[in-house]
Design a protein around this motif. Structure first.
Motif, PDB file in Angstrom:
ATOM      1  N   PRO A  59      12.269   4.657  -9.221  1.00 28.23           N
ATOM      2  CA  PRO A  59      13.321   5.250 -10.054  1.00 28.23           C
ATOM      3  C   PRO A  59      13.736   6.602  -9.499  1.00 28.23           C
ATOM      4  O   PRO A  59      12.998   7.244  -8.750  1.00 28.23           O
ATOM      5  CB  PRO A  59      12.645   5.399 -11.422  1.00 28.23           C
ATOM      6  N   ALA A  60      14.937   7.034  -9.876  1.00 25.43           N
ATOM      7  CA  ALA A  60      15.518   8.235  -9.275  1.00 25.43           C
ATOM      8  C   ALA A  60      14.642   9.459  -9.430  1.00 25.43           C
ATOM      9  O   ALA A  60      14.593  10.317  -8.538  1.00 25.43           O
ATOM     10  CB  ALA A  60      16.901   8.488  -9.885  1.00 25.43           C
ATOM     11  N   ASP A  61      13.893   9.563 -10.545  1.00 24.67           N
ATOM     12  CA  ASP A  61      13.107  10.774 -10.789  1.00 24.67           C
ATOM     13  C   ASP A  61      11.836  10.850  -9.947  1.00 24.67           C
ATOM     14  O   ASP A  61      11.178  11.899  -9.910  1.00 24.67           O
ATOM     15  CB  ASP A  61      12.760  10.908 -12.272  1.00 24.67           C
ATOM     16  N   ARG A  62      11.467   9.769  -9.271  1.00 32.50           N
ATOM     17  CA  ARG A  62      10.295   9.826  -8.392  1.00 32.50           C
ATOM     18  C   ARG A  62      10.567   9.124  -7.054  1.00 32.50           C
ATOM     19  O   ARG A  62       9.667   8.597  -6.416  1.00 32.50           O
ATOM     20  CB  ARG A  62       9.047   9.237  -9.064  1.00 32.50           C
ATOM     21  N   ARG A  63      11.817   9.163  -6.655  1.00 30.89           N
ATOM     22  CA  ARG A  63      12.204   8.535  -5.395  1.00 30.89           C
ATOM     23  C   ARG A  63      12.045   9.535  -4.257  1.00 30.89           C
ATOM     24  O   ARG A  63      12.538  10.659  -4.324  1.00 30.89           O
ATOM     25  CB  ARG A  63      13.651   8.064  -5.462  1.00 30.89           C
ATOM     26  N   PRO A  64      11.351   9.163  -3.198  1.00 34.12           N
ATOM     27  CA  PRO A  64      11.188  10.089  -2.065  1.00 34.12           C
ATOM     28  C   PRO A  64      12.471  10.211  -1.258  1.00 34.12           C
ATOM     29  O   PRO A  64      13.359   9.357  -1.333  1.00 34.12           O
ATOM     30  CB  PRO A  64      10.089   9.420  -1.231  1.00 34.12           C
TER      31      PRO A  64
ATOM     32  N   GLY B  96      -5.603   7.102  -2.834  1.00 37.26           N
ATOM     33  CA  GLY B  96      -6.370   8.327  -2.974  1.00 37.26           C
ATOM     34  C   GLY B  96      -7.164   8.662  -1.734  1.00 37.26           C
ATOM     35  O   GLY B  96      -7.310   9.834  -1.362  1.00 37.26           O
ATOM     36  N   ALA B  97      -7.674   7.626  -1.057  1.00 37.06           N
ATOM     37  CA  ALA B  97      -8.425   7.856   0.181  1.00 37.06           C
ATOM     38  C   ALA B  97      -7.527   8.406   1.275  1.00 37.06           C
ATOM     39  O   ALA B  97      -7.931   9.268   2.063  1.00 37.06           O
ATOM     40  CB  ALA B  97      -9.075   6.547   0.634  1.00 37.06           C
ATOM     41  N   MET B  98      -6.288   7.910   1.344  1.00 41.44           N
ATOM     42  CA  MET B  98      -5.349   8.418   2.344  1.00 41.44           C
ATOM     43  C   MET B  98      -5.002   9.882   2.076  1.00 41.44           C
ATOM     44  O   MET B  98      -4.855  10.684   3.012  1.00 41.44           O
ATOM     45  CB  MET B  98      -4.082   7.566   2.333  1.00 41.44           C
ATOM     46  N   LEU B  99      -4.893  10.236   0.819  1.00 44.89           N
ATOM     47  CA  LEU B  99      -4.655  11.626   0.468  1.00 44.89           C
ATOM     48  C   LEU B  99      -5.874  12.473   0.818  1.00 44.89           C
ATOM     49  O   LEU B  99      -5.750  13.584   1.359  1.00 44.89           O
ATOM     50  CB  LEU B  99      -4.335  11.732  -1.029  1.00 44.89           C
ATOM     51  N   ALA B 100      -7.073  11.943   0.561  1.00 44.38           N
ATOM     52  CA  ALA B 100      -8.306  12.664   0.898  1.00 44.38           C
ATOM     53  C   ALA B 100      -8.443  12.873   2.403  1.00 44.38           C
ATOM     54  O   ALA B 100      -9.076  13.829   2.846  1.00 44.38           O
ATOM     55  CB  ALA B 100      -9.516  11.897   0.362  1.00 44.38           C
TER      56      ALA B 100
ATOM     57  N   VAL C  94       0.837  -1.211   0.000  1.00 45.75           N
ATOM     58  CA  VAL C  94       0.000   0.000   0.000  1.00 45.75           C
ATOM     59  C   VAL C  94       0.867   1.254   0.000  1.00 45.75           C
ATOM     60  O   VAL C  94       0.626   2.202  -0.749  1.00 45.75           O
ATOM     61  CB  VAL C  94      -0.942   0.002   1.220  1.00 45.75           C
ATOM     62  N   GLY C  95       1.898   1.257   0.831  1.00 43.38           N
ATOM     63  CA  GLY C  95       2.717   2.451   0.978  1.00 43.38           C
ATOM     64  C   GLY C  95       3.391   2.889  -0.298  1.00 43.38           C
ATOM     65  O   GLY C  95       3.502   4.090  -0.587  1.00 43.38           O
ATOM     66  N   SER C  96       3.867   1.935  -1.102  1.00 43.39           N
ATOM     67  CA  SER C  96       4.557   2.313  -2.335  1.00 43.39           C
ATOM     68  C   SER C  96       3.617   2.994  -3.311  1.00 43.39           C
ATOM     69  O   SER C  96       4.004   3.946  -4.009  1.00 43.39           O
ATOM     70  CB  SER C  96       5.197   1.078  -2.981  1.00 43.39           C
ATOM     71  N   HIS C  97       2.379   2.541  -3.367  1.00 43.96           N
ATOM     72  CA  HIS C  97       1.393   3.205  -4.226  1.00 43.96           C
ATOM     73  C   HIS C  97       1.060   4.599  -3.687  1.00 43.96           C
ATOM     74  O   HIS C  97       0.851   5.545  -4.458  1.00 43.96           O
ATOM     75  CB  HIS C  97       0.130   2.359  -4.331  1.00 43.96           C
ATOM     76  N   LEU C  98       1.023   4.723  -2.379  1.00 44.88           N
ATOM     77  CA  LEU C  98       0.746   6.032  -1.783  1.00 44.88           C
ATOM     78  C   LEU C  98       1.883   7.011  -2.075  1.00 44.88           C
ATOM     79  O   LEU C  98       1.641   8.196  -2.349  1.00 44.88           O
ATOM     80  CB  LEU C  98       0.525   5.884  -0.281  1.00 44.88           C
ATOM     81  N   VAL C  99       3.125   6.531  -2.026  1.00 43.98           N
ATOM     82  CA  VAL C  99       4.250   7.386  -2.396  1.00 43.98           C
ATOM     83  C   VAL C  99       4.069   7.895  -3.821  1.00 43.98           C
ATOM     84  O   VAL C  99       4.247   9.088  -4.108  1.00 43.98           O
ATOM     85  CB  VAL C  99       5.592   6.633  -2.261  1.00 43.98           C
ATOM     86  N   ASP C 100       3.689   7.002  -4.740  1.00 42.52           N
ATOM     87  CA  ASP C 100       3.464   7.413  -6.128  1.00 42.52           C
ATOM     88  C   ASP C 100       2.424   8.522  -6.210  1.00 42.52           C
ATOM     89  O   ASP C 100       2.617   9.527  -6.903  1.00 42.52           O
ATOM     90  CB  ASP C 100       2.997   6.218  -6.964  1.00 42.52           C
ATOM     91  N   VAL C 101       1.308   8.343  -5.501  1.00 46.91           N
ATOM     92  CA  VAL C 101       0.222   9.331  -5.543  1.00 46.91           C
ATOM     93  C   VAL C 101       0.668  10.658  -4.944  1.00 46.91           C
ATOM     94  O   VAL C 101       0.385  11.739  -5.487  1.00 46.91           O
ATOM     95  CB  VAL C 101      -1.019   8.779  -4.807  1.00 46.91           C
TER      96      VAL C 101
ATOM     97  N   ALA D 194       1.178  14.240  -6.871  1.00 48.82           N
ATOM     98  CA  ALA D 194       0.393  15.403  -6.431  1.00 48.82           C
ATOM     99  C   ALA D 194       1.273  16.579  -6.039  1.00 48.82           C
ATOM    100  O   ALA D 194       0.763  17.633  -5.645  1.00 48.82           O
ATOM    101  CB  ALA D 194      -0.509  15.006  -5.266  1.00 48.82           C
ATOM    102  N   GLY D 195       2.593  16.400  -6.112  1.00 44.12           N
ATOM    103  CA  GLY D 195       3.515  17.493  -5.842  1.00 44.12           C
ATOM    104  C   GLY D 195       3.979  17.622  -4.410  1.00 44.12           C
ATOM    105  O   GLY D 195       4.597  18.631  -4.044  1.00 44.12           O
ATOM    106  N   HIS D 196       3.720  16.599  -3.589  1.00 50.41           N
ATOM    107  CA  HIS D 196       4.145  16.653  -2.191  1.00 50.41           C
ATOM    108  C   HIS D 196       5.619  16.264  -2.058  1.00 50.41           C
ATOM    109  O   HIS D 196       6.129  15.430  -2.816  1.00 50.41           O
ATOM    110  CB  HIS D 196       3.294  15.721  -1.335  1.00 50.41           C
ATOM    111  N   ASP D 197       6.284  16.836  -1.102  1.00 52.78           N
ATOM    112  CA  ASP D 197       7.656  16.465  -0.747  1.00 52.78           C
ATOM    113  C   ASP D 197       7.556  15.365   0.305  1.00 52.78           C
ATOM    114  O   ASP D 197       7.127  15.614   1.433  1.00 52.78           O
ATOM    115  CB  ASP D 197       8.411  17.682  -0.206  1.00 52.78           C
ATOM    116  N   VAL D 198       7.925  14.151  -0.053  1.00 52.41           N
ATOM    117  CA  VAL D 198       7.697  12.983   0.796  1.00 52.41           C
ATOM    118  C   VAL D 198       9.007  12.542   1.452  1.00 52.41           C
ATOM    119  O   VAL D 198      10.038  12.432   0.787  1.00 52.41           O
ATOM    120  CB  VAL D 198       7.116  11.814  -0.032  1.00 52.41           C
ATOM    121  N   VAL D 199       8.936  12.282   2.751  1.00 52.64           N
ATOM    122  CA  VAL D 199      10.057  11.712   3.494  1.00 52.64           C
ATOM    123  C   VAL D 199       9.599  10.368   4.067  1.00 52.64           C
ATOM    124  O   VAL D 199       8.616  10.319   4.803  1.00 52.64           O
ATOM    125  CB  VAL D 199      10.513  12.627   4.643  1.00 52.64           C
ATOM    126  N   CYS D 200      10.289   9.290   3.722  1.00 51.14           N
ATOM    127  CA  CYS D 200       9.901   7.956   4.171  1.00 51.14           C
ATOM    128  C   CYS D 200      10.849   7.437   5.250  1.00 51.14           C
ATOM    129  O   CYS D 200      12.066   7.575   5.132  1.00 51.14           O
ATOM    130  CB  CYS D 200       9.916   6.971   3.005  1.00 51.14           C
TER     131      CYS D 200
END
Length: 330
Positions: A38-43, A202-206, A8-15, A19-25
């Motif tokens: 991949p490097a261009d979307r790695r948190p 999407g629900a977690m983002l909502a 679940v978490g990996s899909h949430l990172v993608d979302v 959406a333009g969020h700065d994510v720290v895992c």
């Protein structure tokens, strides 16, 4: 965010990244993170676990939201469930309360198992009195109680069965479907709520929506299915992807009655513990498997945030089967 390298978490990172969020895992295995994204979307990441307060403090620096996904769905004992799901959540809450002055929301991914089964034809709403029937469910409910007790602004999301690409648990069913048969514990008419993993992300983002603060929601597709229909839909998806010509046939459904399920799952769990392994196929899960219904309603989350589960079951299962097949898993 915790649990970012999981299903679940990996899909949430993608979302979140899209959406333009700065994510720290917070991650235990940095190499797994590097393989998954991949490097261009790695948190960004902080190495550590829920037991490492130094890592938690580092990850919480300057964040405005925490989304807590990490948890254990299979354990070797009741104590292990509580150590990770309950105590780990409590530790993260305590560190966040002390070390994250900019925090505006703590979102916790719980589970329908924290509430327990429903009655046929009556999906659960948020006001139901919890009655978990497994150690896993009890540990998730205890974690919910810790979240509600905090002074941090919070939201809780409870999904039912989650499916989609990258999931290794439901993969077992797809592999059996490829052979033409699927074992089912209990009634073929068992009612199930489901959610595709991308819809759950999407629900977690909502759940970050202002209107969701201080509330608990179920997140699922609004249309329940029976265990029989779910098995048939998996079978069809697998054989469409593999082009076997058997997609129009029904699978052989091997119904395992309660009289056999209880001793079989008890033996399975005992053997796994003796080997030092964790499994969801244990005696503790018998009541969950045999329940007449595991259904819930997404109406409150839809009303408050505008979120909707958009993935139809047939489409989601076909996407999942194709993903497995392309990677040689199926």
């Amino acid at each position: 965010m915790t649990g970012g390298t999981g299903f679940v978490g990996s899909h949430l990172v993608d979302v979140l990244v899209q959406a333009g969020h700065d994510v720290v895992c917070l991650v235990r295995d940095v190499r797994k993170l590097e393989r998954m994204f991949p490097a261009d979307r790695r948190p960004r990441f902080v190495g550590g676990t829920l037991h490492d307060e130094t890592a938690l403090r580092a990850g919480l620096e300057d964040v405005d939201a925490v989304i807590h996904v990490a948890g254990m769905i299979a354990a070797r004992s009741r104590q292990e469930f509580f150590a990770v799901n309950t105590e780990g959540t409590g530790r993260l809450l305590n560190v966040a309360a002390r070390s994250a002055p900019t925090l505006q929301r703590f979102v916790y991914l719980s589970s329908l198992a924290a509430v327990g089964p429903a009655s046929p034809g009556a999906p659960l709403g948020e006001n139901v009195s919890p009655n978990p029937v497994s150690a896993y469910g009890e540990s998730k409910l205890a974690a919910e109680e810790a979240v509600r007790a905090t002074k941090l602004p919070w939201t809780i999301v409870r999904p039912p069965t989650v499916y989609g690409p990258r999931d290794r648990e439901i993969l077992r069913v797809f592999k059996l479907a490829a052979r033409g048969f699927i074992p089912l514990v209990g009634s073929l008419d068992q009612e199930l709520s489901l959610i595709h993993v991308r819809d759950l992300a999407g629900a977690m983002l909502a759940a970050l929506h202002d209107a969701a603060q201080g509330l608990t929601y179920f997140a699922c597709h609004p249309e329940p299915v029976t265990a029989k229909r779910f098995a048939q839909a998996i079978h069809r998806a697998v054989h469409l992807v593999k082009a076997t010509g058997r997609e129009g046939r029904d699978p052989m459904l091997l119904q395992i009655p309660a009289s056999l399920a209880r001793p079989a799952l008890t033996i399975s769990g005992t053997l796994a513990r003796m080997m030092g392994r964790a499994t969801v196929l244990s005696g503790d899960k018998v009541t969950e498997f045999l329940a007449d219904a595991w259904t819930c309603s997404p109406a409150a989350l839809e009303r408050d945030t505008g979120w909707r589960a958009e993935t139809a079951l047939a489409d989601g299962l076909l996407e999942t089967a194709r993903w497995y097949h392309e990677r040689g898993w199926l």
